[in-house]
Design an enzyme around this catalytic site. Structure first.
Site, PDB file in Angstrom:
ATOM      1  CB  SER A  29      -0.941   0.004   1.217  1.00 44.78           C
ATOM      2  OG  SER A  29      -0.216  -0.132   2.421  1.00 44.78           O
ATOM      3  N   GLY A  62      -1.967  -4.205   1.198  1.00 52.12           N
ATOM      4  CA  GLY A  62      -2.040  -5.398   2.037  1.00 52.12           C
ATOM      5  C   GLY A  62      -1.117  -6.520   1.603  1.00 52.12           C
ATOM      6  CG  ASN A  91       1.006  -5.213   4.484  1.00 48.29           C
ATOM      7  OD1 ASN A  91       0.313  -4.559   5.247  1.00 48.29           O
ATOM      8  ND2 ASN A  91       1.189  -4.848   3.227  1.00 48.29           N
ATOM      9  CG  ASP A 172      -3.598   4.835   8.095  1.00 52.58           C
ATOM     10  OD1 ASP A 172      -2.661   5.653   8.107  1.00 52.58           O
ATOM     11  OD2 ASP A 172      -3.838   4.094   7.127  1.00 52.58           O
ATOM     12  CG  HIS A 175      -1.282   3.701   4.546  1.00 53.28           C
ATOM     13  ND1 HIS A 175      -2.125   3.141   5.481  1.00 53.28           N
ATOM     14  CD2 HIS A 175      -0.816   2.679   3.787  1.00 53.28           C
ATOM     15  CE1 HIS A 175      -2.174   1.826   5.289  1.00 53.28           C
ATOM     16  NE2 HIS A 175      -1.391   1.529   4.270  1.00 53.28           N
TER      17      HIS A 175
END
Length: 201
Positions: A29, A62, A91, A172, A175
């Site tokens: 991502s 992801g 991840n 979040d 990112h």
């Protein structure tokens, strides 16, 4: 005069890219324009900075090293890149996967890429400090060991200076936001140029 002209001509030729290259971005991502339109992401900004080259973004939000390894053979066949930027592992780390397994998967990925004759640029990945010093250090060693064992270029993690700055991060906390994308593209470009043989900017 003729000798000088030939020398100048030779210098100009060596300063010009021999041919356009196909560059494959194999990431997660952080490279997939997460949370924003694709045209605002750093990969598109990199395309604008390197218009003579074809940049294919095969990054998937992801994505893990295992998932990318499964996808890679078909990508190499269809894209036939001269260079692959591997930005994977975040991840794996966030899910607490074994550093040993991460190293195994990344090594297989790099071996596959090398078998096609393409160059590899591996991005370093750093874990957030709340994952513990022991795990973070073991995770970091994976990239350092692969760099040495595979004799490839390791690009410092482009989130190193972005993640601590809330103005450059999405809500979040994981990112980069739109404001960070230009900075990332400027970070990545010289590393891409460095690894592509015969290309100077």
């Amino acid at each position: 005069m003729q000798i000088s002209a030939l020398l100048v001509s030779g210098i100009l030729l060596t300063a010009t890219p021999v041919s356009a290259a196909t560059i494959l971005i194999l990431g997660d991502s952080l490279s997939a324009s997460y949370g924003m339109p694709e045209h605002q992401g750093w990969v598109q900004l990199l395309r604008d900075k390197l218009p003579e080259h074809k940049i294919i973004n095969a990054s998937v939000s992801g994505e893990t090293s295992a998932g990318a390894l499964r996808r890679l053979p078909a990508l190499l066949d269809s894209v036939a890149p001269e260079l692959v930027l591997v930005e994977l592992g975040a991840n794996d780390g966030l899910r607490g996967f074994s550093p040993a397994q991460l190293k195994k998967n990344l090594t297989k990925i790099i071996t596959l890429i090398k078998s096609t004759g393409a160059n590899v640029l591996l991005s370093d990945i750093l874990m957030p400090p709340n994952y513990g010093k022991r795990y973070s250090q073991a995770f970091r060693r994976v990239y350092q060991e692969i760099q040495t064992e595979q004799a490839i270029t390791l690009m410092p993690f482009f989130m190193r200076e972005i993640a601590p700055n809330p103005d450059l991060m999405q809500k979040d906390g994981l990112h980069p936001n739109q404001a960070a994308q230009e900075q990332i593209s400027l970070w990545v470009k010289p590393w891409i140029v460095r690894v592509l043989p015969g290309v100077q900017q």
